[in-house]
Design an enzyme around this catalytic site. Structure first.
Site, PDB file in Angstrom:
ATOM      1  N   GLY A  69       3.000  -1.145   4.275  1.00 46.29           N
ATOM      2  CA  GLY A  69       3.034   0.284   3.971  1.00 46.29           C
ATOM      3  C   GLY A  69       4.459   0.731   3.686  1.00 46.29           C
ATOM      4  N   GLY A  70       5.097   1.327   4.675  1.00 42.23           N
ATOM      5  CA  GLY A  70       6.424   1.923   4.515  1.00 42.23           C
ATOM      6  C   GLY A  70       7.448   1.042   3.808  1.00 42.23           C
TER       7      GLY A  70
ATOM      8  N   GLY B 110       2.661   2.291  10.826  1.00 43.11           N
ATOM      9  CA  GLY B 110       3.601   3.408  10.697  1.00 43.11           C
ATOM     10  C   GLY B 110       4.314   3.774  11.982  1.00 43.11           C
TER      11      GLY B 110
ATOM     12  N   SER C  62       3.560  -2.157  10.302  1.00 44.33           N
ATOM     13  CA  SER C  62       5.010  -2.236  10.488  1.00 44.33           C
ATOM     14  C   SER C  62       5.613  -3.587  10.102  1.00 44.33           C
ATOM     15  CB  SER C  62       5.383  -1.861  11.924  1.00 44.33           C
ATOM     16  OG  SER C  62       4.993  -0.534  12.199  1.00 44.33           O
TER      17      SER C  62
ATOM     18  N   HIS D 288      -9.562   1.154   4.869  1.00 46.17           N
ATOM     19  CA  HIS D 288      -8.289   1.293   5.584  1.00 46.17           C
ATOM     20  C   HIS D 288      -8.500   2.210   6.794  1.00 46.17           C
ATOM     21  CE1 HIS D 288      -4.171   2.398   6.516  1.00 46.17           C
ATOM     22  NE2 HIS D 288      -3.808   1.307   5.860  1.00 46.17           N
TER      23      HIS D 288
ATOM     24  N   GLU E 221      -5.306  -4.987  10.485  1.00 43.06           N
ATOM     25  CA  GLU E 221      -4.296  -3.953  10.708  1.00 43.06           C
ATOM     26  C   GLU E 221      -4.577  -3.248  12.029  1.00 43.06           C
ATOM     27  OE1 GLU E 221      -2.339  -2.696   6.747  1.00 43.06           O
ATOM     28  OE2 GLU E 221      -4.033  -1.392   7.102  1.00 43.06           O
TER      29      GLU E 221
ATOM     30  N   GLU F 187      -6.855   4.579   7.922  1.00 42.54           N
ATOM     31  CA  GLU F 187      -6.628   6.000   7.647  1.00 42.54           C
ATOM     32  C   GLU F 187      -7.857   6.627   6.992  1.00 42.54           C
ATOM     33  OE1 GLU F 187      -2.931   5.366   5.611  1.00 42.54           O
ATOM     34  OE2 GLU F 187      -2.043   4.783   7.527  1.00 42.54           O
TER      35      GLU F 187
ATOM     36  N   ASN G 164       0.867  -1.176   0.000  1.00 40.22           N
ATOM     37  CA  ASN G 164       0.000   0.000   0.000  1.00 40.22           C
ATOM     38  C   ASN G 164       0.904   1.225   0.000  1.00 40.22           C
ATOM     39  OD1 ASN G 164      -1.777   2.055   0.493  1.00 40.22           O
ATOM     40  ND2 ASN G 164      -2.452   1.329   2.506  1.00 40.22           N
ATOM     41  N   TRP G 165       0.998   1.852  -1.147  1.00 40.34           N
ATOM     42  CA  TRP G 165       1.931   2.977  -1.284  1.00 40.34           C
ATOM     43  C   TRP G 165       1.374   4.275  -0.686  1.00 40.34           C
ATOM     44  CZ3 TRP G 165       4.037   2.312  -7.039  1.00 40.34           C
ATOM     45  CH2 TRP G 165       4.687   1.070  -7.113  1.00 40.34           C
ATOM     46  N   LYS G 166       0.148   4.246  -0.237  1.00 40.31           N
ATOM     47  CA  LYS G 166      -0.498   5.409   0.383  1.00 40.31           C
ATOM     48  C   LYS G 166      -0.292   6.665  -0.484  1.00 40.31           C
ATOM     49  CE  LYS G 166      -0.196   3.124   4.801  1.00 40.31           C
ATOM     50  NZ  LYS G 166      -0.090   3.222   6.248  1.00 40.31           N
TER      51      LYS G 166
HETATM   52  P1  13P Z   1       3.134   0.370   7.691  1.00 39.09           P
HETATM   53  O1  13P Z   1       3.654  -0.908   7.101  1.00 39.09           O
HETATM   54  O2  13P Z   1       3.872   1.582   7.211  1.00 39.09           O
HETATM   55  O3  13P Z   1       3.005   0.295   9.173  1.00 39.09           O
HETATM   56  O4  13P Z   1       1.634   0.559   7.123  1.00 39.09           O
HETATM   57  C1  13P Z   1       0.744  -0.505   7.211  1.00 39.09           C
HETATM   58  C2  13P Z   1      -0.478  -0.170   6.445  1.00 39.09           C
HETATM   59  O5  13P Z   1      -1.245   0.694   6.826  1.00 39.09           O
HETATM   60  C3  13P Z   1      -0.730  -0.894   5.195  1.00 39.09           C
HETATM   61  O6  13P Z   1      -2.006  -0.655   4.716  1.00 39.09           O
END
Ligand code: 13P
Length: 255
Positions: free
Chosen positions: A234-235, A173, A213, A95, A167, A97, A9-11
């Protein structure tokens, strides 16, 4: 046997140019990784370009969101048909967020799932508790609410390709991963909810990803657990090296 599925997920990172560069780097390294499913989820405007890069490989593309209406005067929104036409197979829905900053609820998640299923897209439905909820022992209650709210009204035939992503919000994050035990406990619980909603055969086939994470250092322990079938990253999905390492490590796990 459930096949692993690792999604990045590149957000809201990467311009179109940067997204193409990242997709090219991943394509070079992941060409031969065909024993698991790999999905890249860039922002809307990079979807088509990323799809063009990975076209012809086993790497698939997904959107990070969708609106539930077919078309109309909904400024700024994107429909499932548009996402499908850009070459996507998957869509992330609900998600945390989006729940936190854009007021998504179980009801909107449910509507979005209905809409994408009509267009043959596979929903990756995110569920999970925040820190306050975990600390007040509400994890199971919140997760059950998310799962039941999202899946309300569907038949098991409609949901046969569904992906759930657990999640925990406090692990996103933050560098604070759920321990493999904590994650496995909730994944098992999610499977039990689906058994009650449908049946054991259905819940035994549904893949449940862990997200929060996930890094090359912790992926092996997490993915080795019985009910963890992949990761939503994510990251660590924003760099070729770390995402490739996560995928190659997962490829080597047999359960
Ligand atoms: P991180 O891997 O950066 O914690 O993000 C997880 C995430 O929200 C994937 O959708």
């Amino acid at each position: 046997m459930r096949r692993f599925i690792i999604a990045g997920n590149w957000k809201m990172y990467k311009t179109i140019t940067e997204a193409i560069e990242l997709a090219n780097g991943l394509k070079r390294e992941l060409m031969d990784c065909t024993s698991l499913d790999i999905v890249l989820c860039p922002n809307y405007i990079a979807l088509e370009e990323v799809q063009e890069v990975v076209y012809g490989t086993s790497i698939k593309v997904g959107a990070q969101n969708v609106f539930w209406q077919k078309e109309g005067a909904f400024t700024g929104e994107v429909s499932a048909a548009m996402i499908k036409d850009a070459g996507c197979d998957y869509v992330i829905i609900g998600h945390s967020e989006r729940r936190q900053y854009f007021a998504e609820t179980n009801e909107t998640v449910n509507k979005k799932i209905a809409h994408v299923l009509e267009h043959g897209l596979i929903p990756i439905v995110c569920v999970g508790e925040n820190l306050k909820e975990r600390e007040s022992d509400k994890t199971f209650q919140v997760v059950e609410d998310h799962v039941k709210g999202a899946l309300k009204g569907f038949t098991k035939e409609q949901l046969k390709d569904l992906i759930i992503a657990y999640e925990p919000v406090w692990a996103i994050g933050t560098g604070k991963t759920a321990t493999p035990e904590q994650a496995q406990e909730v994944h098992k619980f999610i499977r039990e909810i689906m058994t009650k909603l449908f049946d054991e055969e259905f819940s035994g086939n549904i893949r449940i990803q862990y997200g929060g994470s996930v890094k090359p250092e912790n992926v092996k322990d997490l993915m080795s657990r019985a009910d963890i079938d992949g990761a939503l990253v994510g990251g660590a999905s924003l760099k070729v090296d770390s995402f490739v390492e996560i995928i190659k490590t997962t490829e080597g796990i047999t359960k």
